[in-house]
Scaffold this active site. Structure first.
Site: not given
Length: 280
Positions: A32, A35, A37, A61, A150, A185-187
Site C-alpha cells: 500500500a 510517497e 515509502h 505484528q 515509526d 500512512s497506508s491507514r
C-alpha cells in the site's frame, strides 16, 4: 524488477549483488505504498546504488482485534511504483514461506519493546522484530531504511541490531506529510472526509508543544498537559498515548533536551494514527 517469492532464491540473488561489489540498500514495507515509502527508496538509491524492497503484510505484528484482514493490499500498483523508482529486486513471500508450519521462534526486545506502541499493542514489537530479523537474513542488506514516523519501531530495531550483532546500518528517514500536515500512512485511506479533518489535531498538538519548547519550556508534564488540551479539543479523537521520552530507550523524561522524542498515538474513528517529532 525481479519479483522473488522464496527465501532461498532471495538469499542467492542478494549474494550475487554483493559479490559483484554492490552496496545493497533495503526498504522493507507492508505494501500500500505512498510517497513516504518511495522517499525511502529514493534515499536508498542515492546512498547505495542498488535497492531491494519487500512487500509482506506480517500477521505476527497484528493483534487479534486489529486490521490484518482489511489492511490495504495494492500489489500491482506497488510493483509499478517500485519499478519506476529503479528497485531491482522485490521480495514478496507468502505467509507460509516466512512462517513455515511448526515455526516457533520469535525475537523479543525486552523493555524498549514494551513501551509506547508496545504497551498499547502487546506483542506488536515481537512481531516486528521477528519479521525484520527474517527479512535481514533473506536480504543481507548493507543498509536498511525506515521512516521516522515509526520512531518507537526504530528504537526497538536499533536495540535488536546492536544486541544481536547484525551487520547492517539502520537509516531513519524524515516523516513525509501531505500538504495539510498529516503524516503519510497506508491507514489514512481508512479515514472518511470528516475523520481526515479531525486527524489533523495530532499535528496541531505536536506543533503547539514544539512551539512551547522553542520558547523555552522544558518541563515534560506541562508540555503534555498542553498537548492533551489540544488533542481533546477535537471530537471523535481518542488518545492512546502522548509521551515525552528518550528516543533510544523510550523511557519518560522529566525535562526536554535535544534528541528527546515527543510522540502521539490516537484513534480517529476506528483508525489508529501516530505522529512525532524529535527536539532539535
Amino acid at each position: 524488477m525481479r519479483i522473488v517469492k522464496s527465501v532461498a532464491e532471495m538469499q542467492w540473488a542478494c549474494k550475487e549483488l554483493r559479490a559483484s561489489g554492490r552496496v545493497v540498500g533495503f526498504v522493507p514495507t507492508m505494501g500500500a505504498l505512498h510517497e513516504g515509502h518511495l522517499s525511502l527508496v529514493r534515499r536508498a538509491k542515492a546512498e547505495c546504488g542498488v535497492v531491494v524492497a519487500s512487500i509482506f503484510v506480517n500477521p505476527l505484528q497484528f493483534g487479534p482485534n486489529e486490521d490484518l484482514a482489511k489492511y490495504p493490499r495494492t500489489f500491482g500498483q506497488d510493483c509499478e511504483r517500485l519499478t519506476a523508482e529503479g528497485v531491482v529486486l522485490l521480495f514478496a513471500p507468502e505467509v507460509g514461506e516466512m512462517y513455515p508450519e511448526g515455526a516457533v521462534t520469535t525475537v523479543t526486545v525486552a523493555g524498549v519493546g514494551d513501551r509506547l506502541d508496545g504497551a498499547s499493542r502487546p506483542g506488536h514489537f515481537t512481531g516486528v522484530a521477528t519479521v525484520v530479523t527474517k527479512l535481514f537474513h533473506a536480504v543481507g542488506p548493507c543498509r536498511a531504511y525506515f521512516g521516522l514516523k515509526d520512531a518507537a519501531q526504530i528504537a526497538v530495531l536499533r536495540r535488536m541490531v546492536r544486541d544481536l550483532n547484525f551487520d547492517v546500518e539502520l537509516v531513519g528517514c524524515a516523516i513525509v506529510r501531505d500538504a495539510d500536515g498529516l503524516a503519510l500512512s497506508s491507514r489514512n485511506q481508512y479515514l472518511n472526509a470528516e475523520e481526515r479533518g479531525q486527524a489533523l489535531v495530532l499535528r496541531r498538538a505536536l506543533l503547539e508543544m514544539e512551539r512551547r519548547i522553542t520558547g523555552g519550556l522544558r518541563e515534560s508534564e506541562e508540555l503534555m498537559q498542553m498537548g492533551m488540551r489540544v488533542l481533546q479539543s477535537e471530537a471523535g479523537v481518542k488518545v492512546d498515548y502522548l509521551a515525552v521520552v528518550d528516543a533510544d530507550n523510550l523511557m519518560p523524561v522529566q525535562t526536554v533536551e535535544a534528541g528527546t522524542l515527543v510522540a502521539v498515538a490516537a484513534y480517529v474513528g476506528k483508525t489508529r494514527l501516530i505522529d512525532n517529532f524529535v527536539v532539535s
